[in-house]
Write a protein that holds these residues in place. Structure first.
Motif, PDB file in Angstrom:
ATOM      1  N   GLY A   9      51.581  55.595  30.877  1.00  0.00           N
ATOM      2  CA  GLY A   9      52.663  54.899  31.214  1.00  0.00           C
ATOM      3  C   GLY A   9      53.921  55.067  30.373  1.00  0.00           C
ATOM      4  O   GLY A   9      54.044  55.998  29.614  1.00  0.00           O
ATOM      5  N   PRO A  10      55.005  54.372  30.513  1.00  0.00           N
ATOM      6  CA  PRO A  10      56.281  54.635  29.544  1.00  0.00           C
ATOM      7  C   PRO A  10      56.169  54.267  28.153  1.00  0.00           C
ATOM      8  O   PRO A  10      56.772  54.697  27.392  1.00  0.00           O
ATOM      9  CB  PRO A  10      57.370  53.578  30.401  1.00  0.00           C
ATOM     10  CG  PRO A  10      56.638  52.787  31.096  1.00  0.00           C
ATOM     11  CD  PRO A  10      55.158  53.288  31.595  1.00  0.00           C
ATOM     12  N   ARG A  11      55.194  53.420  27.809  1.00  0.00           N
ATOM     13  CA  ARG A  11      55.049  53.041  26.393  1.00  0.00           C
ATOM     14  C   ARG A  11      53.640  53.320  25.724  1.00  0.00           C
ATOM     15  O   ARG A  11      53.564  53.268  24.728  1.00  0.00           O
ATOM     16  CB  ARG A  11      55.251  51.302  26.249  1.00  0.00           C
ATOM     17  CG  ARG A  11      56.742  50.930  26.257  1.00  0.00           C
ATOM     18  CD  ARG A  11      56.397  49.516  26.349  1.00  0.00           C
ATOM     19  NE  ARG A  11      55.650  48.907  27.429  1.00  0.00           N
ATOM     20  CZ  ARG A  11      55.878  48.012  28.307  1.00  0.00           C
ATOM     21  NH1 ARG A  11      57.372  47.715  28.524  1.00  0.00           N
ATOM     22  NH2 ARG A  11      55.036  47.529  28.949  1.00  0.00           N
ATOM     23  N   TYR A  23      40.411  58.112  22.549  1.00  0.00           N
ATOM     24  CA  TYR A  23      41.149  57.098  21.881  1.00  0.00           C
ATOM     25  C   TYR A  23      41.310  56.050  22.960  1.00  0.00           C
ATOM     26  O   TYR A  23      42.387  56.464  23.882  1.00  0.00           O
ATOM     27  CB  TYR A  23      42.177  57.177  21.069  1.00  0.00           C
ATOM     28  CG  TYR A  23      41.660  58.555  20.005  1.00  0.00           C
ATOM     29  CD1 TYR A  23      41.352  58.178  18.857  1.00  0.00           C
ATOM     30  CD2 TYR A  23      41.883  60.029  20.365  1.00  0.00           C
ATOM     31  CE1 TYR A  23      41.031  59.134  17.816  1.00  0.00           C
ATOM     32  CE2 TYR A  23      41.709  61.123  19.421  1.00  0.00           C
ATOM     33  CZ  TYR A  23      41.084  60.475  18.385  1.00  0.00           C
ATOM     34  OH  TYR A  23      40.897  61.410  17.108  1.00  0.00           O
ATOM     35  N   LEU A  24      40.734  54.944  23.046  1.00  0.00           N
ATOM     36  CA  LEU A  24      41.190  53.929  24.012  1.00  0.00           C
ATOM     37  C   LEU A  24      42.373  52.828  23.330  1.00  0.00           C
ATOM     38  O   LEU A  24      42.213  52.410  22.350  1.00  0.00           O
ATOM     39  CB  LEU A  24      40.322  52.947  24.518  1.00  0.00           C
ATOM     40  CG  LEU A  24      39.386  53.561  25.889  1.00  0.00           C
ATOM     41  CD1 LEU A  24      38.973  55.065  25.697  1.00  0.00           C
ATOM     42  CD2 LEU A  24      38.353  52.517  26.262  1.00  0.00           C
ATOM     43  N   ALA A  25      43.215  52.493  24.144  1.00  0.00           N
ATOM     44  CA  ALA A  25      44.298  51.752  23.809  1.00  0.00           C
ATOM     45  C   ALA A  25      43.476  50.251  23.649  1.00  0.00           C
ATOM     46  O   ALA A  25      42.487  49.870  24.347  1.00  0.00           O
ATOM     47  CB  ALA A  25      45.357  51.405  24.781  1.00  0.00           C
ATOM     48  N   GLY A  26      44.134  49.317  22.964  1.00  0.00           N
ATOM     49  CA  GLY A  26      43.569  48.009  22.969  1.00  0.00           C
ATOM     50  C   GLY A  26      43.456  47.559  24.146  1.00  0.00           C
ATOM     51  O   GLY A  26      44.426  47.453  25.002  1.00  0.00           O
TER      52      GLY A  26
END
Length: 115
Positions: A9-11, A23-26
């Motif tokens: 995504g953009p962020r 690595y997973l985002a929270g």
């Protein structure tokens, strides 16, 4: 080495793979209780790990943020029902009174090895 991003995504990306490490985002989820949110988050983690070509028995590390440590046992019950027997990752559970939105009571981020 190639870097592969899942659901970019953009962020942020929901997952990033580099050097056979995922690595997973929270992950967060809505719900009335920590149990409901934890189960929904763990299901989302399962799906992202599958998209990355791995699964929960390959977890290396987990970080869990709780907005209230009084819910630790509730979260831990859902976690223990989900985790692959004999494959528990290194884990930290941290008190964080504020997450991205007041509705979130828990956030979980994991790192896994690719299968």
């Amino acid at each position: 080495m190639t870097i592969h991003r899942i659901q970019p995504g953009p962020r942020m990306s929901q997952a990033v793979i580099h050097n056979k490490t995922v690595y997973l985002a929270g992950q967060v989820a809505a719900g009335a209780s920590v149990t409901i949110q934890t189960k929904a988050i763990l299901a989302a983690i399962d799906a992202l790990l599958a998209d990355a070509g791995t699964e929960k028995s390959r977890l290396l590390s987990a970080t869990i943020w709780l907005t209230d440590m009084a819910t630790f046992a509730e979260m831990n019950s859902a976690w223990q029902s989900w985790i692959a027997p004999g494959a528990a990752p290194a884990r930290a559970t941290v008190l964080s009174p504020h997450l991205a939105s007041a509705e979130f009571k828990i956030e979980i981020a994991v790192i896994a090895a690719q299968a």
